[in-house]
Design a protein around this motif. Structure first.
Motif, mmCIF file in Angstrom:
data_model
loop_
_atom_site.group_PDB
_atom_site.id
_atom_site.type_symbol
_atom_site.label_atom_id
_atom_site.label_comp_id
_atom_site.label_asym_id
_atom_site.label_seq_id
_atom_site.Cartn_x
_atom_site.Cartn_y
_atom_site.Cartn_z
ATOM 1 N N LYS A 40 46.641 7.568 18.254
ATOM 2 C CA LYS A 40 47.270 6.863 17.140
ATOM 3 C C LYS A 40 48.105 7.819 16.294
ATOM 4 N N ARG A 41 47.596 9.026 16.084
ATOM 5 C CA ARG A 41 48.363 10.015 15.325
ATOM 6 C C ARG A 41 49.665 10.356 16.034
ATOM 7 N N LYS A 42 49.608 10.503 17.364
ATOM 8 C CA LYS A 42 50.821 10.786 18.129
ATOM 9 C C LYS A 42 51.816 9.639 18.013
ATOM 10 N N THR A 43 51.333 8.410 18.056
ATOM 11 C CA THR A 43 52.196 7.239 17.938
ATOM 12 C C THR A 43 52.837 7.189 16.566
ATOM 13 N N ASN A 44 52.077 7.490 15.532
ATOM 14 C CA ASN A 44 52.629 7.476 14.176
ATOM 15 C C ASN A 44 53.711 8.530 14.015
ATOM 16 N N ILE A 45 53.539 9.676 14.638
ATOM 17 C CA ILE A 45 54.560 10.725 14.570
ATOM 18 C C ILE A 45 55.846 10.237 15.215
ATOM 19 N N SER A 46 55.736 9.584 16.370
ATOM 20 C CA SER A 46 56.944 9.130 17.046
ATOM 21 C C SER A 46 57.619 7.997 16.284
ATOM 22 N N ASN A 47 56.870 7.253 15.469
ATOM 23 C CA ASN A 47 57.485 6.197 14.664
ATOM 24 C C ASN A 47 58.327 6.763 13.536
ATOM 25 N N THR A 48 57.925 7.883 12.974
ATOM 26 C CA THR A 48 58.658 8.454 11.857
ATOM 27 C C THR A 48 59.757 9.417 12.310
ATOM 28 N N VAL A 49 59.881 9.629 13.599
ATOM 29 C CA VAL A 49 60.888 10.557 14.116
ATOM 30 C C VAL A 49 62.288 10.094 13.752
ATOM 31 N N ASN A 50 62.507 8.796 13.685
ATOM 32 C CA ASN A 50 63.846 8.279 13.427
ATOM 33 C C ASN A 50 64.341 8.592 12.024
ATOM 34 N N ASP A 51 63.467 8.983 11.125
ATOM 35 C CA ASP A 51 63.876 9.310 9.764
ATOM 36 C C ASP A 51 64.373 10.741 9.644
ATOM 37 N N ARG A 52 64.360 11.487 10.723
ATOM 38 C CA ARG A 52 64.659 12.910 10.652
ATOM 39 C C ARG A 52 65.909 13.259 11.453
ATOM 40 N N TYR A 53 66.413 14.436 11.187
ATOM 41 C CA TYR A 53 67.607 14.930 11.886
ATOM 42 C C TYR A 53 67.217 15.619 13.180
ATOM 43 N N LYS A 54 68.102 15.529 14.173
ATOM 44 C CA LYS A 54 67.905 16.159 15.474
ATOM 45 C C LYS A 54 69.212 16.817 15.891
ATOM 46 N N VAL A 55 69.093 17.681 16.893
ATOM 47 C CA VAL A 55 70.266 18.331 17.461
ATOM 48 C C VAL A 55 70.355 17.902 18.917
ATOM 49 N N GLN A 56 71.502 17.343 19.300
ATOM 50 C CA GLN A 56 71.720 16.953 20.686
ATOM 51 C C GLN A 56 72.377 18.119 21.400
ATOM 52 N N ILE A 57 71.704 18.609 22.462
ATOM 53 C CA ILE A 57 72.241 19.774 23.170
ATOM 54 C C ILE A 57 72.832 19.421 24.526
ATOM 55 N N PHE A 58 72.589 18.181 25.009
ATOM 56 C CA PHE A 58 73.112 17.820 26.331
ATOM 57 C C PHE A 58 73.253 16.312 26.419
ATOM 58 N N LYS B 53 73.354 29.533 22.048
ATOM 59 C CA LYS B 53 72.956 29.366 23.446
ATOM 60 C C LYS B 53 73.657 28.166 24.107
ATOM 61 N N TYR B 54 73.801 27.073 23.356
ATOM 62 C CA TYR B 54 74.396 25.837 23.881
ATOM 63 C C TYR B 54 75.672 25.539 23.095
ATOM 64 N N LYS B 55 76.762 25.354 23.803
ATOM 65 C CA LYS B 55 78.069 25.242 23.153
ATOM 66 C C LYS B 55 78.341 23.843 22.596
ATOM 67 N N ASN B 56 78.053 22.802 23.367
ATOM 68 C CA ASN B 56 78.366 21.432 22.938
ATOM 69 C C ASN B 56 77.149 20.807 22.260
ATOM 70 N N VAL B 57 76.951 21.109 21.012
ATOM 71 C CA VAL B 57 75.797 20.580 20.290
ATOM 72 C C VAL B 57 76.295 19.684 19.153
ATOM 73 N N LEU B 58 75.471 18.675 18.844
ATOM 74 C CA LEU B 58 75.792 17.740 17.775
ATOM 75 C C LEU B 58 74.588 17.595 16.868
ATOM 76 N N LEU B 59 74.843 17.483 15.596
ATOM 77 C CA LEU B 59 73.789 17.175 14.636
ATOM 78 C C LEU B 59 73.756 15.664 14.484
ATOM 79 N N ILE B 60 72.587 15.059 14.733
ATOM 80 C CA ILE B 60 72.490 13.604 14.693
ATOM 81 C C ILE B 60 71.287 13.181 13.846
ATOM 82 N N LYS B 61 71.375 11.957 13.379
ATOM 83 C CA LYS B 61 70.238 11.304 12.714
ATOM 84 C C LYS B 61 70.083 9.963 13.429
ATOM 85 N N PRO B 62 69.121 9.868 14.363
ATOM 86 C CA PRO B 62 68.968 8.636 15.142
ATOM 87 C C PRO B 62 68.729 7.422 14.247
ATOM 88 N N SER B 63 69.336 6.318 14.608
ATOM 89 C CA SER B 63 69.122 5.083 13.843
ATOM 90 C C SER B 63 67.862 4.398 14.348
#
Length: 129
Positions: free
Chosen positions: A45-63, A118-128
């Motif tokens: 349940k804790r793992k599931t709750n973490i994945s639910n709140t992931v969308n509120d955070r920023y990520k970096v797309q590397i590929f 290390k990775y040239k084509n990277v994007l800063l994203i905030k998943p919806s």
């Protein structure tokens, strides 16, 4: 007519005071018997709750590309950046590798500088959601 004489009232008061010391409402010792599978369910349940709140955070797309290259890129990234997590997301028709889980944009941009080395084509994203 009086029902309680001063002697009787005094006797009842003393008796009440002496017996009230021996009255216990509940024991203070509590024993909880818990099934071992309960802890496993709680961790899931804790793992599931973490994945639910992931969308509120920023990520970096590397590929962004095909499945095999995405898996290879994620494995390379995990070896290079051990303290940062990553995942593969499928958005038709591409597989995308998202890394990091940053609370603020400033934190994400700070890590983006290191990842860009290390990775040239990277994007800063905030998943919806």
């Amino acid at each position: 007519m009086r029902f309680l004489t001063p002697k009787k009232a005094f006797f009842y008061a003393v008796t009440l005071c002496l017996t009230s010391n021996y009255i216990n409402a509940q024991d203070q010792n509590i024993t909880v018997n818990q099934d071992s599978k309960f802890e496993q369910l709680l961790n899931e349940k804790r793992k599931t709750n973490i994945s639910n709140t992931v969308n509120d955070r920023y990520k970096v797309q590397i590929f962004s590309g095909d499945s095999e290259k995405a898996k290879n890129t994620l494995n390379e990234f995990k070896q290079e950046f051990v303290d940062m997590d990553g995942t593969i997301v499928f958005n038709t028709p591409n597989y995308k590798v998202w890394v990091g889980n940053f609370k603020t944009r400033i934190e994400a941009e700070h890590n983006l500088i290191d990842i860009r080395k290390k990775y040239k084509n990277v994007l800063l994203i905030k998943p919806s959601k």
